[in-house]
Design a protein around this motif. Sequence first.
Motif, PDB file in Angstrom:
ATOM      1  N   GLU A 129      29.331   9.487 -23.554  1.00 41.33           N
ATOM      2  CA  GLU A 129      29.871   8.366 -22.951  1.00 41.33           C
ATOM      3  C   GLU A 129      29.638   6.772 -23.500  1.00 41.33           C
ATOM      4  N   ILE A 130      28.142   6.709 -23.885  1.00 44.37           N
ATOM      5  CA  ILE A 130      28.066   5.420 -24.519  1.00 44.37           C
ATOM      6  C   ILE A 130      28.714   5.428 -25.904  1.00 44.37           C
ATOM      7  N   HIS A 131      28.631   6.575 -26.642  1.00 46.42           N
ATOM      8  CA  HIS A 131      29.497   6.577 -28.058  1.00 46.42           C
ATOM      9  C   HIS A 131      30.898   6.130 -27.705  1.00 46.42           C
ATOM     10  N   PHE A 132      31.674   6.870 -26.776  1.00 48.42           N
ATOM     11  CA  PHE A 132      32.718   6.338 -26.622  1.00 48.42           C
ATOM     12  C   PHE A 132      33.011   4.857 -26.237  1.00 48.42           C
ATOM     13  N   LEU A 133      32.298   4.553 -25.356  1.00 47.73           N
ATOM     14  CA  LEU A 133      32.514   3.117 -24.999  1.00 47.73           C
ATOM     15  C   LEU A 133      32.024   2.121 -26.244  1.00 47.73           C
ATOM     16  N   GLY A 134      31.135   2.374 -27.137  1.00 53.17           N
ATOM     17  CA  GLY A 134      30.766   1.449 -28.114  1.00 53.17           C
ATOM     18  C   GLY A 134      32.005   1.489 -29.056  1.00 53.17           C
ATOM     19  N   GLU A 135      32.776   2.659 -29.335  1.00 52.49           N
ATOM     20  CA  GLU A 135      33.957   2.642 -30.316  1.00 52.49           C
ATOM     21  C   GLU A 135      34.942   2.056 -29.506  1.00 52.49           C
ATOM     22  N   TRP A 136      35.209   2.070 -28.447  1.00 54.19           N
ATOM     23  CA  TRP A 136      36.307   1.482 -27.625  1.00 54.19           C
ATOM     24  C   TRP A 136      36.044  -0.197 -27.771  1.00 54.19           C
ATOM     25  N   VAL A 137      34.846  -0.394 -27.512  1.00 54.51           N
ATOM     26  CA  VAL A 137      34.817  -1.881 -27.663  1.00 54.51           C
ATOM     27  C   VAL A 137      35.059  -2.428 -29.029  1.00 54.51           C
ATOM     28  N   SER A 138      34.475  -1.919 -30.140  1.00 54.37           N
ATOM     29  CA  SER A 138      34.521  -2.072 -31.308  1.00 54.37           C
ATOM     30  C   SER A 138      36.111  -2.068 -31.788  1.00 54.37           C
ATOM     31  N   LYS A 139      37.030  -1.311 -31.197  1.00 52.98           N
ATOM     32  CA  LYS A 139      38.459  -1.290 -31.457  1.00 52.98           C
ATOM     33  C   LYS A 139      39.117  -2.399 -30.761  1.00 52.98           C
ATOM     34  N   ASN A 140      38.498  -2.825 -29.476  1.00 50.54           N
ATOM     35  CA  ASN A 140      39.220  -3.644 -28.527  1.00 50.54           C
ATOM     36  C   ASN A 140      38.416  -4.890 -28.209  1.00 50.54           C
ATOM     37  N   SER A 141      38.063  -5.796 -29.380  1.00 50.43           N
ATOM     38  CA  SER A 141      37.302  -6.747 -29.250  1.00 50.43           C
ATOM     39  C   SER A 141      37.769  -7.953 -28.289  1.00 50.43           C
ATOM     40  N   GLY A 142      36.533  -8.242 -27.606  1.00 56.94           N
ATOM     41  CA  GLY A 142      36.786  -9.120 -26.406  1.00 56.94           C
ATOM     42  C   GLY A 142      37.204  -8.436 -25.103  1.00 56.94           C
ATOM     43  N   SER A 143      37.485  -7.047 -25.131  1.00 56.59           N
ATOM     44  CA  SER A 143      37.870  -6.296 -23.938  1.00 56.59           C
ATOM     45  C   SER A 143      36.897  -6.298 -23.016  1.00 56.59           C
ATOM     46  N   GLN A 144      37.261  -6.278 -21.610  1.00 53.76           N
ATOM     47  CA  GLN A 144      36.338  -6.148 -20.553  1.00 53.76           C
ATOM     48  C   GLN A 144      36.139  -4.998 -19.984  1.00 53.76           C
ATOM     49  N   ILE A 145      34.593  -4.812 -19.483  1.00 50.84           N
ATOM     50  CA  ILE A 145      34.585  -3.511 -18.541  1.00 50.84           C
ATOM     51  C   ILE A 145      34.124  -4.035 -17.230  1.00 50.84           C
ATOM     52  N   ARG A 146      34.387  -2.973 -16.397  1.00 53.12           N
ATOM     53  CA  ARG A 146      34.354  -3.291 -14.849  1.00 53.12           C
ATOM     54  C   ARG A 146      32.997  -2.259 -14.448  1.00 53.12           C
ATOM     55  N   ILE A 147      32.205  -2.958 -13.714  1.00 51.27           N
ATOM     56  CA  ILE A 147      31.055  -2.002 -13.196  1.00 51.27           C
ATOM     57  C   ILE A 147      30.977  -2.309 -11.544  1.00 51.27           C
ATOM     58  N   ASN A 148      31.352  -1.377 -10.944  1.00 52.75           N
ATOM     59  CA  ASN A 148      31.341  -1.283  -9.477  1.00 52.75           C
ATOM     60  C   ASN A 148      29.976  -0.541  -8.880  1.00 52.75           C
ATOM     61  N   LEU A 149      29.102  -1.231  -8.119  1.00 56.75           N
ATOM     62  CA  LEU A 149      28.158  -0.926  -7.875  1.00 56.75           C
ATOM     63  C   LEU A 149      28.212  -0.089  -6.234  1.00 56.75           C
ATOM     64  N   GLU A 150      29.139  -0.335  -5.604  1.00 63.06           N
ATOM     65  CA  GLU A 150      29.526   0.189  -4.345  1.00 63.06           C
ATOM     66  C   GLU A 150      30.120   1.655  -4.662  1.00 63.06           C
ATOM     67  N   THR A 151      30.772   1.773  -5.805  1.00 58.90           N
ATOM     68  CA  THR A 151      31.376   3.147  -6.181  1.00 58.90           C
ATOM     69  C   THR A 151      30.592   4.044  -7.173  1.00 58.90           C
ATOM     70  N   SER A 152      29.812   3.142  -7.850  1.00 54.07           N
ATOM     71  CA  SER A 152      29.064   3.632  -8.835  1.00 54.07           C
ATOM     72  C   SER A 152      29.974   4.188  -9.872  1.00 54.07           C
ATOM     73  N   GLU A 153      30.785   3.345 -10.415  1.00 53.79           N
ATOM     74  CA  GLU A 153      31.902   3.622 -11.487  1.00 53.79           C
ATOM     75  C   GLU A 153      31.870   2.289 -12.585  1.00 53.79           C
ATOM     76  N   VAL A 154      32.114   2.840 -13.644  1.00 56.35           N
ATOM     77  CA  VAL A 154      32.383   2.036 -14.936  1.00 56.35           C
ATOM     78  C   VAL A 154      33.621   2.213 -15.367  1.00 56.35           C
ATOM     79  N   GLN A 155      34.410   1.444 -15.525  1.00 55.19           N
ATOM     80  CA  GLN A 155      35.818   1.288 -16.108  1.00 55.19           C
ATOM     81  C   GLN A 155      36.205   0.536 -17.130  1.00 55.19           C
ATOM     82  N   ALA A 156      36.508   1.583 -18.312  1.00 58.70           N
ATOM     83  CA  ALA A 156      36.885   0.621 -19.521  1.00 58.70           C
ATOM     84  C   ALA A 156      38.256   1.227 -19.972  1.00 58.70           C
TER      85      ALA A 156
END
Length: 208
Positions: A129-156
């Motif tokens: 999952e970390i590898h996927f996110l790293g690749e996603w960020v590299s291909k989408n420079s400046g993109s945002q990730i959403r972290i929700n502590l209430e639902t324990s979710e990371v959205q990219a």
Amino acid sequence: MSVENWTIHTGVAVSIPREDIDTDQILPKQFMKLIDKKGFGKHLFYDWRYLDLEGKIPNPDFILNQEGFTNASVLIAGKNFGCGSSREHAPWALSDFGFRAILAPSFADIFSINSAKNGIALVRLKEEEIHFLGEWVSKNSGSQIRINLETSEVQAGEQTFHFHLDSASVNRIRNGWDDIDITLKHSKEIFEFEQIRKNEKSFLEVYW
């Protein structure tokens, strides 16, 4: 409230795909002279961010100096992030720079304890999952990730990943509590104990 509190954070993500990033790399020891939590952000990853010892020549090859990542607030890294010495100054530098969450497969124990009380969520995800996110960020420079502590979710983008963060850390981050804040929540009990102790054993009494 000692640190910025949050429950849902959406921010620019940056990937530093290295394992065993230790606290001396996060904040070199020569910058540990200050006792205030503010002002450490400019020294974050100092040896990687600058080409000179004075911090005047940015390293153009380092990701935080590149366009689209200078205001990053979500960090993606390799396993065992925050290893090395137990200095709390490392989370101070990350928080002061603006990081609110770090995503990695694993974190050093003491670094984990220090991070939550400085408003930083340590999100453990699987290596793939970390590898996927790293690749996603590299291909989408400046993109945002959403972290929700209430639902324990990371959205990219269209992808959502689930994580577990202990309730004590979540409460610290959601309320902006550090150790002093948590202690002061018991100020009434502390005061009552002090009065009883004072009456039972005077501090002026001489013991032989």
